[in-house]
Design a protein around this motif. Structure first.
Motif, PDB file in Angstrom:
ATOM      1  N   ALA A  68     -15.832  -0.144  -3.860  1.00  0.00           N
ATOM      2  CA  ALA A  68     -16.382   0.908  -3.092  1.00  0.00           C
ATOM      3  C   ALA A  68     -15.685   1.648  -2.170  1.00  0.00           C
ATOM      4  N   SER A  69     -14.733   0.843  -1.386  1.00  0.00           N
ATOM      5  CA  SER A  69     -14.071   1.426  -0.467  1.00  0.00           C
ATOM      6  C   SER A  69     -12.825   0.377  -0.347  1.00  0.00           C
ATOM      7  N   GLY A  70     -11.791   0.694   0.738  1.00  0.00           N
ATOM      8  CA  GLY A  70     -10.663   0.269   0.780  1.00  0.00           C
ATOM      9  C   GLY A  70     -10.502  -1.197   1.414  1.00  0.00           C
ATOM     10  N   TRP A  71     -11.873  -1.684   2.129  1.00  0.00           N
ATOM     11  CA  TRP A  71     -11.879  -2.982   2.539  1.00  0.00           C
ATOM     12  C   TRP A  71     -11.710  -4.197   1.496  1.00  0.00           C
ATOM     13  N   PRO A  72     -12.740  -4.225   0.438  1.00  0.00           N
ATOM     14  CA  PRO A  72     -12.580  -5.163  -0.637  1.00  0.00           C
ATOM     15  C   PRO A  72     -11.255  -4.942  -1.385  1.00  0.00           C
ATOM     16  N   LEU A  73     -10.888  -3.773  -1.685  1.00  0.00           N
ATOM     17  CA  LEU A  73      -9.521  -3.581  -2.301  1.00  0.00           C
ATOM     18  C   LEU A  73      -8.505  -4.445  -1.536  1.00  0.00           C
ATOM     19  N   LEU A 111      -4.763  -3.605   9.979  1.00  0.00           N
ATOM     20  CA  LEU A 111      -5.624  -3.573   8.780  1.00  0.00           C
ATOM     21  C   LEU A 111      -6.571  -2.466   8.482  1.00  0.00           C
ATOM     22  N   ARG A 112      -7.405  -2.119   9.611  1.00  0.00           N
ATOM     23  CA  ARG A 112      -8.301  -1.033   9.764  1.00  0.00           C
ATOM     24  C   ARG A 112      -7.743   0.186   9.121  1.00  0.00           C
ATOM     25  N   VAL A 113      -6.207   0.407   9.350  1.00  0.00           N
ATOM     26  CA  VAL A 113      -5.480   1.633   9.002  1.00  0.00           C
ATOM     27  C   VAL A 113      -5.174   1.451   7.606  1.00  0.00           C
ATOM     28  N   LEU A 114      -4.648   0.296   7.205  1.00  0.00           N
ATOM     29  CA  LEU A 114      -4.520   0.283   5.528  1.00  0.00           C
ATOM     30  C   LEU A 114      -5.868   0.275   4.661  1.00  0.00           C
ATOM     31  N   ALA A 115      -6.976  -0.172   5.102  1.00  0.00           N
ATOM     32  CA  ALA A 115      -8.163   0.039   4.553  1.00  0.00           C
ATOM     33  C   ALA A 115      -8.589   1.388   4.441  1.00  0.00           C
ATOM     34  N   ARG A 116      -8.528   2.163   5.564  1.00  0.00           N
ATOM     35  CA  ARG A 116      -8.774   3.646   5.627  1.00  0.00           C
ATOM     36  C   ARG A 116      -7.981   4.515   4.748  1.00  0.00           C
ATOM     37  N   ILE A 117      -6.555   3.976   4.414  1.00  0.00           N
ATOM     38  CA  ILE A 117      -5.596   4.577   3.415  1.00  0.00           C
ATOM     39  C   ILE A 117      -6.117   4.432   1.891  1.00  0.00           C
ATOM     40  N   LEU A 118      -6.694   3.067   1.872  1.00  0.00           N
ATOM     41  CA  LEU A 118      -6.999   2.841   0.629  1.00  0.00           C
ATOM     42  C   LEU A 118      -8.178   3.645   0.080  1.00  0.00           C
ATOM     43  N   THR A 119      -9.069   3.696   1.083  1.00  0.00           N
ATOM     44  CA  THR A 119     -10.437   4.560   1.038  1.00  0.00           C
ATOM     45  C   THR A 119     -10.117   5.740   0.711  1.00  0.00           C
ATOM     46  N   THR A 120      -9.267   6.405   1.052  1.00  0.00           N
ATOM     47  CA  THR A 120      -8.703   7.849   0.996  1.00  0.00           C
ATOM     48  C   THR A 120      -8.303   7.849  -0.327  1.00  0.00           C
ATOM     49  N   LEU A 121      -7.483   6.939  -0.977  1.00  0.00           N
ATOM     50  CA  LEU A 121      -6.902   6.873  -2.224  1.00  0.00           C
ATOM     51  C   LEU A 121      -7.929   6.810  -3.387  1.00  0.00           C
ATOM     52  N   LEU A 122      -8.930   6.104  -3.060  1.00  0.00           N
ATOM     53  CA  LEU A 122      -9.888   5.786  -4.007  1.00  0.00           C
ATOM     54  C   LEU A 122     -10.792   7.139  -4.167  1.00  0.00           C
ATOM     55  N   GLN A 123     -10.413   8.253  -3.476  1.00  0.00           N
ATOM     56  CA  GLN A 123     -11.161   9.441  -3.691  1.00  0.00           C
ATOM     57  C   GLN A 123     -10.546  10.279  -4.759  1.00  0.00           C
ATOM     58  N   LEU A 124      -8.990   9.757  -5.395  1.00  0.00           N
ATOM     59  CA  LEU A 124      -8.589  10.343  -6.492  1.00  0.00           C
ATOM     60  C   LEU A 124      -9.533  10.269  -7.692  1.00  0.00           C
ATOM     61  N   PRO A 125      -9.586  11.398  -8.364  1.00  0.00           N
ATOM     62  CA  PRO A 125     -10.669  11.572  -9.463  1.00  0.00           C
ATOM     63  C   PRO A 125     -10.471  10.428 -10.453  1.00  0.00           C
ATOM     64  N   VAL A 151       0.726  -0.967   0.204  1.00  0.00           N
ATOM     65  CA  VAL A 151      -0.055   0.206  -0.082  1.00  0.00           C
ATOM     66  C   VAL A 151       0.743   1.058   0.099  1.00  0.00           C
ATOM     67  N   ARG A 152       1.995   1.167   0.545  1.00  0.00           N
ATOM     68  CA  ARG A 152       2.846   2.437   0.751  1.00  0.00           C
ATOM     69  C   ARG A 152       3.509   2.543  -0.823  1.00  0.00           C
ATOM     70  N   GLU A 153       3.996   1.551  -1.308  1.00  0.00           N
ATOM     71  CA  GLU A 153       4.414   1.797  -2.621  1.00  0.00           C
ATOM     72  C   GLU A 153       3.404   2.255  -3.793  1.00  0.00           C
ATOM     73  N   LEU A 154       1.987   1.818  -3.420  1.00  0.00           N
ATOM     74  CA  LEU A 154       1.181   2.248  -4.303  1.00  0.00           C
ATOM     75  C   LEU A 154       1.012   3.743  -4.072  1.00  0.00           C
ATOM     76  N   THR A 155       0.920   4.211  -2.932  1.00  0.00           N
ATOM     77  CA  THR A 155       0.886   5.404  -2.567  1.00  0.00           C
ATOM     78  C   THR A 155       1.825   6.471  -3.151  1.00  0.00           C
ATOM     79  N   ASP A 156       3.122   5.945  -2.786  1.00  0.00           N
ATOM     80  CA  ASP A 156       4.261   6.750  -3.374  1.00  0.00           C
ATOM     81  C   ASP A 156       4.149   6.940  -4.897  1.00  0.00           C
TER      82      ASP A 156
END
Length: 326
Positions: A159-164, A136-150, A92-97
């Motif tokens: 729909a959220s970071g959990w399934p991803l 795991l909840r931390v990582l899911a929240r990060i992915l949920t945030t990233l999924l707000q990118l246009p 998740v960190r590498e995807l974010t970077d």
């Protein structure tokens, strides 16, 4: 119409839920036929859908994954596997970077604000991503945030970071290389064997692999001797060097000896794919073959699907050409 000596077309799926092989094969072939028609290969369409251009096999290993929450992580379940959590954290960190790097290059102010909201959510020390539940909840929240990118909000099937997160965990399960109490063998070996069992050793191959399937197919091809006319990878996490490419077998990473041509495709809105640098990291085989990366841009939603890629003329055209070789 049976064509003597025709190639075998092998599909290898990626992350996701349990699949029906017959339905998936038809869906992939239909998408490929659409792309081939748009690429100027209308003569190949009926051959693909009716099966006389190539013998097609869909490699299905989706039933082998442990449900999220039993091995790996779950939305409400606990996970005590420190190595699995560490892998997910690094991925998740590498995807974010990578998303940050792209936003900076493009001067995308909105994307930079979204990523700025995601970055502080990472623990200061990777050792903090241990224990149960909360990491795991931390990582899911990060992915949920990233999924707000246009681009990702428009193009994502999550729909959220959990399934991803649950589907990204499948990459970690495959690369884990441990049996975890399984009596039938390690997961990665069982998955690769599904590929090897699907291959006709008397036919040349055209292999199309999506997402995690690109890692599976890459490793399986190192065990095959017959020519692979074309190896197509779609939305491949092989590009995430720190957490994926450094774990593939064999090491150092090298193009399988049987591969005659390797085309790697990525979409900029596909969150599973970091910017491909495979050519820089992959050693050539004895014929000098290295992966050639090409970018495609898909419109609409659900970019990280095999059919989105297969409908691209740039993807389908080379596949049709390879299958039509005598």
């Amino acid at each position: 119409m049976e064509v003597p000596g025709k190639a075998q077309l092998v599909f290898v799926h990626g992350i996701g839920g349990v699949r029906d092989s017959a339905d998936e094969s038809r869906t992939w072939l239909t998408a490929l036929a659409d792309g081939a028609r748009d690429a100027g290969h209308a003569d190949a369409v009926s051959g693909l859908t009716q099966g006389w251009l190539a013998e097609t096999r869909f490699v299905n290993y989706s039933d082998l994954f442990a449900p999220i929450g039993t091995q790996g992580a779950g939305e409400t379940g606990e996970c005590g596997d420190v190595e699995q959590i560490a892998f997910l954290g690094a991925l998740v960190r590498e995807l974010t970077d990578e998303l940050l790097s792209q936003a900076q290059e493009q001067g995308d102010a909105h994307a930079l604000r979204v990523i700025a909201d995601a970055l502080p959510q990472f623990p200061n020390d990777t050792g903090e991503l241990q224990g149960t539940g909360e990491p795991l909840r931390v990582l899911a929240r990060i992915l949920t945030t990233l999924l707000q990118l246009p681009g990702l909000r428009r193009a994502s099937q999550w729909a959220s970071g959990w399934p991803l997160l649950g589907q990204l965990a499948q990459v970690g399960q495959y690369l884990d290389r441990r049996a975890h109490g399984r009596r039938d063998g390690n997961l990665d070996a069982l998955i690769r064997q599904r590929v090897l069992d699907s291959v006709d050793p008397e036919r040349p191959l055209v292999v199309v692999a999506h997402s995690l399937g690109s890692v599976v197919a890459y490793e399986a091809l190192h065990h095959l001797a017959q020519p692979t006319r074309l190896f197509i990878t779609l939305g491949a996490p092989l590009a995430t060097a720190a957490v994926v490419l450094n774990r593939v077998i064999p090491r150092p990473a090298r193009t399988p000896h049987s591969v005659e041509r390797w085309l790697n495709f990525w979409d900029r809105d596909d969150i599973v794919v970091c910017r491909p640098r495979i050519k820089d990291w992959m050693l050539p085989n004895s014929a000098g073959v290295v992966p050639v990366t090409r970018r495609v841009d898909s419109d609409g939603i659900w970019v990280h699907t095999s059919t989105k890629y297969l409908r691209q003329p740039a993807v389908a055209g080379p596949i049709a050409e390879a299958l039509k070789q005598s």
